[in-house]
Design a protein around this motif. Sequence first.
Motif, PDB file in Angstrom:
ATOM      1  N   GLN A  72       0.836  -1.221   0.000  1.00  0.00           N
ATOM      2  CA  GLN A  72       0.000   0.000   0.000  1.00  0.00           C
ATOM      3  C   GLN A  72       0.860   1.257   0.000  1.00  0.00           C
ATOM      4  OE1 GLN A  72      -2.578  -0.356   3.349  1.00  0.00           O
ATOM      5  NE2 GLN A  72      -4.144  -1.457   2.196  1.00  0.00           N
ATOM      6  N   GLN A  73       1.957   1.177   0.737  1.00  0.00           N
ATOM      7  CA  GLN A  73       2.826   2.366   0.863  1.00  0.00           C
ATOM      8  C   GLN A  73       3.652   2.624  -0.404  1.00  0.00           C
ATOM      9  OE1 GLN A  73       4.933   1.123   4.347  1.00  0.00           O
ATOM     10  NE2 GLN A  73       3.469   2.052   5.756  1.00  0.00           N
ATOM     11  N   HIS A  74       3.795   1.583  -1.242  1.00  0.00           N
ATOM     12  CA  HIS A  74       4.683   1.725  -2.410  1.00  0.00           C
ATOM     13  C   HIS A  74       3.970   1.419  -3.735  1.00  0.00           C
ATOM     14  CE1 HIS A  74       8.209   2.547   0.041  1.00  0.00           C
ATOM     15  NE2 HIS A  74       7.697   1.679   0.888  1.00  0.00           N
ATOM     16  N   TYR A  75       2.670   1.567  -3.754  1.00  0.00           N
ATOM     17  CA  TYR A  75       1.893   1.574  -5.002  1.00  0.00           C
ATOM     18  C   TYR A  75       1.968   0.269  -5.800  1.00  0.00           C
ATOM     19  CZ  TYR A  75       2.410   6.400  -3.617  1.00  0.00           C
ATOM     20  OH  TYR A  75       2.441   7.552  -2.880  1.00  0.00           O
ATOM     21  N   PHE A  76       2.016  -0.869  -5.096  1.00  0.00           N
ATOM     22  CA  PHE A  76       1.857  -2.151  -5.808  1.00  0.00           C
ATOM     23  C   PHE A  76       0.844  -2.997  -5.057  1.00  0.00           C
ATOM     24  CE2 PHE A  76       5.576  -2.896  -3.007  1.00  0.00           C
ATOM     25  CZ  PHE A  76       5.325  -4.144  -2.473  1.00  0.00           C
ATOM     26  N   GLU A  77       0.475  -4.130  -5.676  1.00  0.00           N
ATOM     27  CA  GLU A  77      -0.514  -5.010  -5.043  1.00  0.00           C
ATOM     28  C   GLU A  77       0.210  -6.229  -4.475  1.00  0.00           C
ATOM     29  OE1 GLU A  77      -3.472  -5.966  -8.067  1.00  0.00           O
ATOM     30  OE2 GLU A  77      -3.197  -3.936  -8.843  1.00  0.00           O
ATOM     31  N   PHE A  78      -0.373  -6.796  -3.436  1.00  0.00           N
ATOM     32  CA  PHE A  78       0.193  -8.028  -2.884  1.00  0.00           C
ATOM     33  C   PHE A  78      -0.830  -9.141  -2.994  1.00  0.00           C
ATOM     34  CE2 PHE A  78       0.679 -10.918   0.834  1.00  0.00           C
ATOM     35  CZ  PHE A  78       1.786 -11.588   0.336  1.00  0.00           C
ATOM     36  N   GLN A  79      -0.376 -10.273  -3.485  1.00  0.00           N
ATOM     37  CA  GLN A  79      -1.243 -11.440  -3.637  1.00  0.00           C
ATOM     38  C   GLN A  79      -0.595 -12.610  -2.885  1.00  0.00           C
ATOM     39  OE1 GLN A  79      -4.350 -13.393  -5.004  1.00  0.00           O
ATOM     40  NE2 GLN A  79      -3.991 -11.861  -6.581  1.00  0.00           N
ATOM     41  N   PRO A  80      -1.176 -13.039  -1.752  1.00  0.00           N
ATOM     42  CA  PRO A  80      -0.573 -14.174  -1.046  1.00  0.00           C
ATOM     43  C   PRO A  80      -0.812 -15.475  -1.808  1.00  0.00           C
ATOM     44  CG  PRO A  80      -2.574 -13.452   0.083  1.00  0.00           C
ATOM     45  CD  PRO A  80      -2.393 -12.543  -1.099  1.00  0.00           C
ATOM     46  N   GLY A  81       0.168 -16.368  -1.798  1.00  0.00           N
ATOM     47  CA  GLY A  81      -0.034 -17.661  -2.457  1.00  0.00           C
ATOM     48  C   GLY A  81       1.277 -18.281  -2.886  1.00  0.00           C
ATOM     49  N   ARG A  82       1.258 -19.601  -2.979  1.00  0.00           N
ATOM     50  CA  ARG A  82       2.460 -20.334  -3.414  1.00  0.00           C
ATOM     51  C   ARG A  82       2.342 -20.667  -4.899  1.00  0.00           C
ATOM     52  NH1 ARG A  82       6.702 -22.769  -1.458  1.00  0.00           N
ATOM     53  NH2 ARG A  82       6.168 -22.119   0.648  1.00  0.00           N
ATOM     54  N   LEU A  83       3.371 -20.311  -5.658  1.00  0.00           N
ATOM     55  CA  LEU A  83       3.391 -20.609  -7.096  1.00  0.00           C
ATOM     56  C   LEU A  83       3.449 -22.116  -7.306  1.00  0.00           C
ATOM     57  CD1 LEU A  83       3.914 -19.428 -10.076  1.00  0.00           C
ATOM     58  CD2 LEU A  83       6.306 -19.909  -9.585  1.00  0.00           C
ATOM     59  N   THR A  84       2.507 -22.628  -8.113  1.00  0.00           N
ATOM     60  CA  THR A  84       2.542 -24.072  -8.404  1.00  0.00           C
ATOM     61  C   THR A  84       2.557 -24.351  -9.900  1.00  0.00           C
ATOM     62  OG1 THR A  84       0.139 -24.125  -8.238  1.00  0.00           O
ATOM     63  CG2 THR A  84       1.353 -24.841  -6.288  1.00  0.00           C
ATOM     64  N   GLY A  85       2.272 -23.340 -10.718  1.00  0.00           N
ATOM     65  CA  GLY A  85       2.236 -23.603 -12.163  1.00  0.00           C
ATOM     66  C   GLY A  85       2.454 -22.351 -12.981  1.00  0.00           C
ATOM     67  N   LEU A  86       2.915 -22.567 -14.211  1.00  0.00           N
ATOM     68  CA  LEU A  86       3.175 -21.456 -15.127  1.00  0.00           C
ATOM     69  C   LEU A  86       2.748 -21.885 -16.526  1.00  0.00           C
ATOM     70  CD1 LEU A  86       4.628 -18.921 -16.299  1.00  0.00           C
ATOM     71  CD2 LEU A  86       6.780 -20.122 -16.001  1.00  0.00           C
ATOM     72  N   ASP A  87       1.888 -21.082 -17.150  1.00  0.00           N
ATOM     73  CA  ASP A  87       1.464 -21.360 -18.522  1.00  0.00           C
ATOM     74  C   ASP A  87       1.957 -20.207 -19.386  1.00  0.00           C
ATOM     75  OD1 ASP A  87       0.163 -21.622 -20.932  1.00  0.00           O
ATOM     76  OD2 ASP A  87      -1.708 -22.346 -20.046  1.00  0.00           O
ATOM     77  N   ARG A  88       3.049 -20.447 -20.094  1.00  0.00           N
ATOM     78  CA  ARG A  88       3.656 -19.354 -20.871  1.00  0.00           C
ATOM     79  C   ARG A  88       2.787 -18.959 -22.052  1.00  0.00           C
ATOM     80  NH1 ARG A  88       9.763 -20.112 -22.352  1.00  0.00           N
ATOM     81  NH2 ARG A  88       9.494 -17.946 -22.951  1.00  0.00           N
ATOM     82  N   SER A  89       2.072 -19.925 -22.647  1.00  0.00           N
ATOM     83  CA  SER A  89       1.261 -19.575 -23.823  1.00  0.00           C
ATOM     84  C   SER A  89       0.091 -18.669 -23.422  1.00  0.00           C
ATOM     85  CB  SER A  89       0.763 -20.835 -24.527  1.00  0.00           C
ATOM     86  OG  SER A  89      -0.022 -21.586 -23.633  1.00  0.00           O
ATOM     87  N   GLN A  90      -0.487 -18.921 -22.255  1.00  0.00           N
ATOM     88  CA  GLN A  90      -1.609 -18.089 -21.777  1.00  0.00           C
ATOM     89  C   GLN A  90      -1.149 -16.898 -20.949  1.00  0.00           C
ATOM     90  OE1 GLN A  90      -5.006 -18.639 -22.378  1.00  0.00           O
ATOM     91  NE2 GLN A  90      -4.205 -20.150 -23.828  1.00  0.00           N
ATOM     92  N   LYS A  91       0.137 -16.883 -20.647  1.00  0.00           N
ATOM     93  CA  LYS A  91       0.729 -15.854 -19.777  1.00  0.00           C
ATOM     94  C   LYS A  91      -0.009 -15.768 -18.441  1.00  0.00           C
ATOM     95  CE  LYS A  91       3.535 -12.829 -22.404  1.00  0.00           C
ATOM     96  NZ  LYS A  91       4.035 -11.519 -22.466  1.00  0.00           N
ATOM     97  N   THR A  92      -0.108 -16.906 -17.792  1.00  0.00           N
ATOM     98  CA  THR A  92      -0.721 -16.947 -16.450  1.00  0.00           C
ATOM     99  C   THR A  92       0.130 -17.815 -15.535  1.00  0.00           C
ATOM    100  OG1 THR A  92      -2.078 -18.884 -16.956  1.00  0.00           O
ATOM    101  CG2 THR A  92      -3.133 -16.734 -17.248  1.00  0.00           C
ATOM    102  N   ILE A  93       0.060 -17.505 -14.250  1.00  0.00           N
ATOM    103  CA  ILE A  93       0.654 -18.399 -13.253  1.00  0.00           C
ATOM    104  C   ILE A  93      -0.484 -18.966 -12.404  1.00  0.00           C
ATOM    105  CG2 ILE A  93       2.934 -17.325 -13.097  1.00  0.00           C
ATOM    106  CD1 ILE A  93       1.894 -15.890 -10.533  1.00  0.00           C
TER     107      ILE A  93
END
Length: 197
Positions: A72-93
């Motif tokens: 909040q103090q530095h103008y970005f968003e925080f999303q809690p969670g553990r990365l489990t996958g990456l889809d480069r074609s869809q550009k999603t994690i």
Amino acid sequence: MDDMHHFVIVGGGAGGLELATKLGNKLGKKNKARITLVDAALTHVWKPLLHEVAAGSLNSDAAQVDFRVHAQQHYFEFQPGRLTGLDRSQKTITLAPINNRKGEEVVAARRVPYDTLVIAVGSTTNDFGTKGAEEHCQFLDSQLQARRFHQSLLNRYLQAEHAPEGERDIHVAIIGGGATGVELAAELRYASQQLES
Ligand SMILES: Cc1cc2nc3c(=O)[nH]c(=O)nc-3n(C[C@H](O)[C@H](O)[C@H](O)COP(=O)(O)OP(=O)(O)OC[C@H]3O[C@@H](n4cnc5c(N)ncnc54)[C@H](O)[C@@H]3O)c2cc1C
């Protein structure tokens, strides 16, 4: 907002947190980009302080940065969670579900879209497959592990206090004489003097 370039940074450690903060202050503040930081934990503690948390000379609550507040103090968003996958074609994690202490699901698994993805999940100690290491050693890569180490140290001190004379010594074996091992040894020496005084 939707047309804005979306930077997603996974890992709010030494590298990721600094990057999110700088991008937020530079681009997020002027609405020139959207920046999201993802981390499996809710708070950050600068890892070089972990040996002090383990020895009990530093309270990790006092040394931690709360990701949500910092975002909040530095103008970005925080999303809690553990990365489990990456889809480069869809550009999603993909992030794992978040469960409460009872194991009940609080937030389901979800996908986060990105334009630019930075993965900064750091590293953990390598025991090189040494038999017994994983089951019987304590590692010092996270706040949780540092706190567990400290708790077991305090328990050993309590046991030693009530043990018969001659059986009160506590031996801690540290494998790895790099910066962390040497600093931990020094900090434990200091902590033992404090606990005995
Ligand atoms: C005890 C200790 C002492 C150290 N002392 C020093 C020192 O004195 N000087 C020095 O220069 N370096 C030191 N280091 C090394 C330094 O801390 C690391 O080089 C540095 O933290 C690496 O930064 P990083 O951003 O790559 O990863 P990290 O700082 O390790 O951060 C990784 C982040 O990613 C998150 N994460 C991990 N996996 C996932 C996932 N799947 N999904 C979402 N989030 C995830 C973690 O929660 C963490 O917040 C020390 C390290 C340790 C462990």
